[in-house]
Design an enzyme around this catalytic site. Structure first.
Site, PDB file in Angstrom:
ATOM      1  N   ASN A 116      -9.844   1.341   8.763  1.00  0.00           N
ATOM      2  CA  ASN A 116      -9.239   0.857  10.153  1.00  0.00           C
ATOM      3  C   ASN A 116      -9.958   1.477  11.407  1.00  0.00           C
ATOM      4  O   ASN A 116     -10.677   0.627  12.200  1.00  0.00           O
ATOM      5  CB  ASN A 116      -7.646   1.313  10.088  1.00  0.00           C
ATOM      6  CG  ASN A 116      -7.143   1.019  11.345  1.00  0.00           C
ATOM      7  OD1 ASN A 116      -5.566   0.789  10.778  1.00  0.00           O
ATOM      8  ND2 ASN A 116      -7.434   0.678  12.299  1.00  0.00           N
ATOM      9  N   SER A 117      -9.849   2.955  11.567  1.00  0.00           N
ATOM     10  CA  SER A 117     -10.383   3.543  12.626  1.00  0.00           C
ATOM     11  C   SER A 117     -11.765   3.255  12.993  1.00  0.00           C
ATOM     12  O   SER A 117     -12.111   3.221  14.274  1.00  0.00           O
ATOM     13  CB  SER A 117     -10.109   5.134  12.481  1.00  0.00           C
ATOM     14  OG  SER A 117      -8.812   5.196  12.413  1.00  0.00           O
TER      15      SER A 117
ATOM     16  N   LYS B 260       1.014  -1.174  -0.007  1.00  0.00           N
ATOM     17  CA  LYS B 260       0.045  -0.159  -0.009  1.00  0.00           C
ATOM     18  C   LYS B 260       1.109   1.303  -0.122  1.00  0.00           C
ATOM     19  O   LYS B 260       1.596   1.633   1.114  1.00  0.00           O
ATOM     20  CB  LYS B 260      -0.996   0.095   1.186  1.00  0.00           C
ATOM     21  CG  LYS B 260      -1.685   1.002   1.290  1.00  0.00           C
ATOM     22  CD  LYS B 260      -2.637   1.168   2.659  1.00  0.00           C
ATOM     23  CE  LYS B 260      -3.394   2.710   2.742  1.00  0.00           C
ATOM     24  NZ  LYS B 260      -4.144   2.624   3.695  1.00  0.00           N
TER      25      LYS B 260
END
Lengths: 307, 87
Positions: free
Chosen positions: A235-236, A125
């Protein structure tokens, strides 16, 4: 309670396992790797390694992102990476190392080589940030880094903005897919520019497009999938939830629902009402007075009724 | 007969490594001293890392695991990277 009472009316019309079989056939490709999950999950910010492992399992993700940290002390990572590897082994998933924190193409290329060695994967990434406030990707450095890394055998997943021309340049240099942002990293704002995202989807119909960053709620993920994006990475929104494992499951369902909706064909918006009930003529017998003031109820002395 | 000390020790001062000759390096941005002749592989071991547990760069250039046998030079800037969670 018998099974007939608990089954939806349409269930009997399809053979058992029909939905599962349909989803199983709906795969996507990164090179010669076939993936069925369209939910890529980040691994940062979880309250414990166990919660992270359980969230990965609940997500059903086949690709999870990891990072590299400059070794400023001898301290370890509290076992997070071992947990990640164990969780991935259990569900046949892959690691996707990132180049978070890089500000130049040169930095990103060096870090990419370290990631390939540490994680034993050529998937990367690619992040090259150009603005400290928004953490917006730097399109120029991104293209330079992507070109070099592709030449060196990496499979580059570029984290980019939704700018069409930048995206085209990234494809030109050999990126097999694109990861445009929905909103700034960690902002949880969702898809702030649906027009640009729709444009990307329409102009790059054969490109794997993954919404990466900015997704804050399962509804955002479903929206991305309904727009025809191939997957989402977040993610978060999971790690910062009060119950990350439950939230991972919620996102999994939202991604699947959004994908199914895209495949099924979301109806076009209309400016005005369109009657859904297929009536012919008037459904009610109307008193002639109704045309002057409203429906006359049986037994009522006047249109105003009685008290 | 004393066996020569060939291990790579890391010190804050050159005097701490006496009587061996020492060179000054930067380790993760901090000034450190190592014995002259210390290799990158020696340094990784001295820090307590298994070879495959970290990636290394010298003077901002990636040095693959197979290239760590080279001796460090005075003024080299060494950086180590480890796996970590990420989004």
């Amino acid at each position: 309670m018998n099974s007939a009472e608990t089954s939806p009316p349409s269930a009997a019309a399809e053979p058992a396992g029909w939905v599962t079989a349909q989803r199983g056939a709906d795969h996507w490709q990164v090179g010669d790797v076939t993936l069925t999950s369209r939910f890529l999950l980040g691994t940062a910010g979880y309250p414990s390694p166990k919660v992270l492992g359980d969230a990965i399992a609940a997500s059903g993700s086949q690709v999870v992102t990891v990072g590299l940290k400059r070794q400023l002390s001898a301290a370890g990572d509290n076992g997070f990476v071992d947990i990640i590897r164990a969780a991935l082994a259990g569900q046949g998933a892959r690691l996707l190392p990132n180049t978070a924190g890089c500000r130049t193409a040169r930095e990103a290329v060096q870090l990419a080589h370290m990631a390939r060695e540490l994680y034993d994967t050529a998937w990367l990434k690619l992040e090259v940030v150009g603005d400290e406030y928004t953490l917006q990707p730097d399109p120029y450095e991104l293209v330079v880094a992507a070109q070099e890394l592709v030449r060196e055998g990496f499979t580059v997943f570029p984290y980019c903005t939704d700018d069409l021309v930048t995206c085209q340049r990234l494809l030109d240099v050999g990126c097999p897919l694109l990861m445009p942002w929905g909103a700034p990293i960690g902002s949880g704002q969702g898809l702030v520019n649906p027009f640009a995202l729709r444009t990307l989807r329409e102009r790059l119909p054969d490109t794997v497009l993954i919404i990466d960053a900015g997704i804050g709620a399962p509804s955002h993920a479903a929206q991305a999938m309904e727009l025809g994006f191939d997957a989402v990475l977040l993610n978060s929104a999971v790690s910062q939830a009060s119950e990350p494992v439950r939230m991972a499951g919620a996102f999994r369902q939202a991604v699947e629902a959004g994908r199914d909706a895209w495949l099924a064909g979301v109806m076009a918006k209309q400016d005005y009402a369109v009657a859904s009930t297929p009536v012919t003529g008037n459904p009610f017998l109307l008193n002639p007075a109704a045309s002057a003031g409203g429906l006359v109820l049986p037994g009522a002395g006047s249109a105003g009724g009685t008290r | 007969m004393n066996t020569p000390d060939t291990a790579c020790h890391i010190a804050d001062t050159a005097d701490a490594l006496a009587p061996r000759a020492a060179i000054a390096i930067q380790l993760d941005g901090q000034p450190r001293f190592v014995p002259d002749g210390c290799t990158l592989a020696d340094l990784v071991a001295a820090l307590g890392h298994a070879p495959q547990a970290v990636s290394t760069a010298v003077n901002e250039q990636f040095v693959p695991r197979g290239g760590r046998a080279r001796a460090l030079a005075a003024g080299d800037s060494v950086m180590l990277f480890q796996p970590i969670v990420g989004g």
